[in-house]
Design a protein around this motif. Structure first.
Motif, mmCIF file in Angstrom:
data_model
loop_
_atom_site.group_PDB
_atom_site.id
_atom_site.type_symbol
_atom_site.label_atom_id
_atom_site.label_comp_id
_atom_site.label_asym_id
_atom_site.label_seq_id
_atom_site.Cartn_x
_atom_site.Cartn_y
_atom_site.Cartn_z
ATOM 1 N N PRO A 185 0.819 -1.223 0.000
ATOM 2 C CA PRO A 185 0.000 0.000 0.000
ATOM 3 C C PRO A 185 0.849 1.268 0.000
ATOM 4 O O PRO A 185 0.471 2.273 -0.617
ATOM 5 C CB PRO A 185 -0.851 -0.118 1.273
ATOM 6 C CG PRO A 185 -0.290 -1.253 2.056
ATOM 7 C CD PRO A 185 0.450 -2.138 1.101
ATOM 8 N N VAL A 186 2.005 1.231 0.669
ATOM 9 C CA VAL A 186 2.886 2.408 0.667
ATOM 10 C C VAL A 186 3.316 2.738 -0.765
ATOM 11 O O VAL A 186 3.254 3.881 -1.216
ATOM 12 C CB VAL A 186 4.124 2.165 1.572
ATOM 13 C CG1 VAL A 186 5.197 3.218 1.329
ATOM 14 C CG2 VAL A 186 3.710 2.152 3.039
ATOM 15 N N ARG B 205 -6.186 4.937 -4.445
ATOM 16 C CA ARG B 205 -6.447 3.645 -3.840
ATOM 17 C C ARG B 205 -7.081 2.735 -4.900
ATOM 18 O O ARG B 205 -8.007 3.149 -5.601
ATOM 19 C CB ARG B 205 -7.416 3.827 -2.673
ATOM 20 C CG ARG B 205 -7.502 2.616 -1.764
ATOM 21 C CD ARG B 205 -8.684 2.743 -0.832
ATOM 22 N NE ARG B 205 -8.605 3.897 0.046
ATOM 23 C CZ ARG B 205 -8.333 3.830 1.360
ATOM 24 N NH1 ARG B 205 -8.112 2.674 1.921
ATOM 25 N NH2 ARG B 205 -8.308 4.924 2.092
ATOM 26 N N GLN C 77 -1.833 -6.689 3.174
ATOM 27 C CA GLN C 77 -2.072 -5.258 3.419
ATOM 28 C C GLN C 77 -2.601 -4.544 2.174
ATOM 29 O O GLN C 77 -3.386 -3.603 2.287
ATOM 30 C CB GLN C 77 -0.800 -4.576 3.929
ATOM 31 C CG GLN C 77 -0.406 -4.987 5.342
ATOM 32 C CD GLN C 77 0.405 -6.278 5.396
ATOM 33 O OE1 GLN C 77 0.629 -6.952 4.386
ATOM 34 N NE2 GLN C 77 0.858 -6.639 6.591
ATOM 35 N N GLN D 183 -6.232 -5.231 2.306
ATOM 36 C CA GLN D 183 -6.869 -4.444 3.376
ATOM 37 C C GLN D 183 -7.047 -2.991 2.947
ATOM 38 O O GLN D 183 -8.095 -2.383 3.163
ATOM 39 C CB GLN D 183 -6.007 -4.475 4.648
ATOM 40 C CG GLN D 183 -6.006 -5.797 5.390
ATOM 41 C CD GLN D 183 -5.037 -5.784 6.574
ATOM 42 O OE1 GLN D 183 -4.073 -5.026 6.585
ATOM 43 N NE2 GLN D 183 -5.298 -6.643 7.558
ATOM 44 N N TRP D 184 -5.999 -2.444 2.352
ATOM 45 C CA TRP D 184 -6.026 -1.046 1.917
ATOM 46 C C TRP D 184 -7.094 -0.837 0.841
ATOM 47 O O TRP D 184 -7.829 0.158 0.849
ATOM 48 C CB TRP D 184 -4.631 -0.661 1.404
ATOM 49 C CG TRP D 184 -4.489 0.735 0.883
ATOM 50 C CD1 TRP D 184 -4.169 1.112 -0.388
ATOM 51 C CD2 TRP D 184 -4.635 1.962 1.625
ATOM 52 N NE1 TRP D 184 -4.106 2.483 -0.486
ATOM 53 C CE2 TRP D 184 -4.390 3.025 0.732
ATOM 54 C CE3 TRP D 184 -4.948 2.250 2.949
ATOM 55 C CZ2 TRP D 184 -4.450 4.364 1.122
ATOM 56 C CZ3 TRP D 184 -5.022 3.590 3.339
ATOM 57 C CH2 TRP D 184 -4.768 4.625 2.436
ATOM 58 N N ALA E 297 -10.703 -0.931 2.261
ATOM 59 C CA ALA E 297 -11.105 0.187 3.121
ATOM 60 C C ALA E 297 -11.616 1.400 2.343
ATOM 61 O O ALA E 297 -11.985 2.406 2.945
ATOM 62 C CB ALA E 297 -9.942 0.599 4.030
#
Lengths: 332, 332
Positions: B244-245, B254, B267, B270-271, B274
């Motif tokens: 995600p970074v 996103r 992750q 997850q990112w 959201a």
């Protein structure tokens, strides 16, 4: 109308539908450019690049064009617009930081003491950047920039900063895109200061904006919600030799066109010039103190010295704002 | 043919020319997918995302889809294909490095001693990576990868590694692009190992490939020619929370769809989950030892454990290779 005439008309329509856009657009794509050597070099480059039968044809997927932002796509005087944002943020955040009243460089900003601020030097600048650009989530920072850019005004022109974009460069970006180029920003400014508004203002989407960055970390909250936190540490400075490095990292292709205005763009232009086939290297030379500003070799902001020498030696295009641009800003 | 019939035919042609692609393509866009829950969830997501009248419409510019590479778009057994490349490079470079005959982990590679190689652990892997992936210009490295990928063969299938891409995922990439999505790779593999061939194999251009990177520096040669040098230092590891970074750093938006196959993609999913509006989170579960491989929670490569639990808990799509895919590889 006879059916035969009707059929012929339909054939014409069909041909028009299938014709490349350039055939339909007979109007000048660069109306704010005077018909001088700069404009001619741009048009000649694009014609060479898209001529599939010519020796310098550039296949569509390789048509990468990179633009510096400050001083190239919009103005950068009397201070970088991002720095104006940082000063505004110091003032807005001051109530939460009583210690700033007595600590430099914050005290200088709050007192409006430009002399003390200048004396804090590059170290002071970085401190102001870190204090105003980090320590929040990426979403929070984006919101802050979006609000500032919508309301802040430039001190000389009393207009939103986004109206200080150069009309001839907007036309150039659109002209390149109409000819299959992918347009990128590659700026010394920080990337997340630009992304919230570049699509609206330049037609350049966030994923085509490259810039200086801060270290960011991923955090999963106790509520299960993830966020990205902006840390008070510079990740990479996208300036000078950092520009070709970041172009390789982010785009992975060498540009065929690069446009800048200062020595911070010098290596990006060298890197672009060293490729094969049609090439275009351009510099905006700020020569119009009446309509914009005039500065080059001696300027603290946007110094243009070594890159200007190399441009003149190698025949790169140097845009003389005063004589090459009919109009600088759309509001003129 | 009468002129009237001719005119009507032309009208039909015109209508077809103006019709959206989807009207013409009545054939199944995902023919290698069995008609199970995974395929249904993909089609339902795309329909929601493109329905401009619906509550979960995703504007075209926000249609960002990110895919892991190893184990998601192509196989990753018995060793990551990039690691096979590193081993081949050690053997090719050995004549220039006589010291490797007596130094681990190089000795293990040259002796074909897999036990000693495994004993060198992650530190050994990084040493091999640095020795084979850095110390040259970016252009030289690209050339080496291009030559290897064109000639090397996978030990089990005796075919080029690029034939071990998953046919159902190629169809998914094409289906997404046909519906206005921009498809990206976001991989733990190093970015410049992928870029030379992803456009040809996946239809994903270099500028849409994000991965682990090495520090690179700009150098202007004595002859005035610039080059980018790959330094023996890892810049950023694009895995786990790094995904995600890096998505934020490189894309700045996103994703609305993310696909992975291991905890290294957890992750990223997850990112993606959201965000607001239509979302799709997918995992490829390797369940077919006969046609490909079967592994998950206990595997050293592509371990899928925590992400599998969360996917099951939150109803993310888990592709069961064995039952969901009619065909895994195009050559079957």
């Amino acid at each position: 109308m006879s059916t035969r005439r009707g059929a012929r008309l339909l054939v014409v329509c069909l041909v028009l539908l299938l014709a490349p856009v350039s055939l339909c657009a007979q109007t000048d794509p660069l109306p704010s450019w005077n018909d001088g050597p700069a404009k001619q070099s741009i048009v000649a480059f694009v014609q060479k690049a898209i001529d599939s039968a010519g020796p310098q044809f550039v296949p569509p997927e390789q048509r990468i064009a990179t633009f510096d932002n400050d001083g190239t796509l919009w103005s950068e005087q009397p201070i970088y617009f991002q720095f104006a944002f940082a000063l505004a943020r110091v003032k807005a955040l001051a109530p939460k930081h009583p210690e700033w009243k007595t600590t430099q460089p914050f005290k200088a900003v709050l007192d409006g003491d430009m002399k003390a601020l200048a004396a804090s030097g590059e170290k002071g600048m970085v401190q102001l950047l870190l204090a105003t650009h980090t320590g929040m989530t990426t979403d929070e920072f984006t919101k802050t920039v979006t609000e500032w850019i919508a309301t802040a005004q430039h001190p000389r022109f009393k207009r939103p900063y986004t109206e200080l974009v150069f009309q001839p460069m907007l036309e150039l970006l659109a002209y390149l895109r109409a000819n299959g180029f992918k347009t990128y920003i590659v700026s010394g400014g920080t990337v997340e200061f630009m992304r919230p508004w570049t699509e609206r203002v330049y037609g350049i989407p966030p994923e085509q904006v490259v810039g200086t960055s801060f270290v960011t970390t991923y955090k999963l909250g106790a509520d299960g919600k993830p966020s990205l936190l902006r840390q008070p540490k510079i990740d990479f400075v996208d300036d000078g030799p950092g520009k070709p490095v970041n172009i390789q990292k982010f785009i992975g292709r060498r540009p065929v066109l690069a446009f800048g205005n200062s020595d911070g763009d010098h290596q990006m232009l060298q890197w672009t010039a060293a490729g094969d086939g049609a090439r275009f290297m351009g510099l905006v030379h700020h020569t119009d103190a009446a309509r914009e500003w005039a500065y080059d070799r001696q300027s603290h902001i946007g110094r243009l010295d070594k890159a200007l020498d190399e441009a003149q030696r190698r025949g790169w295009t140097v845009v003389d704002m005063k004589s090459d641009w009919k109009k600088i800003f759309a509001f003129e």
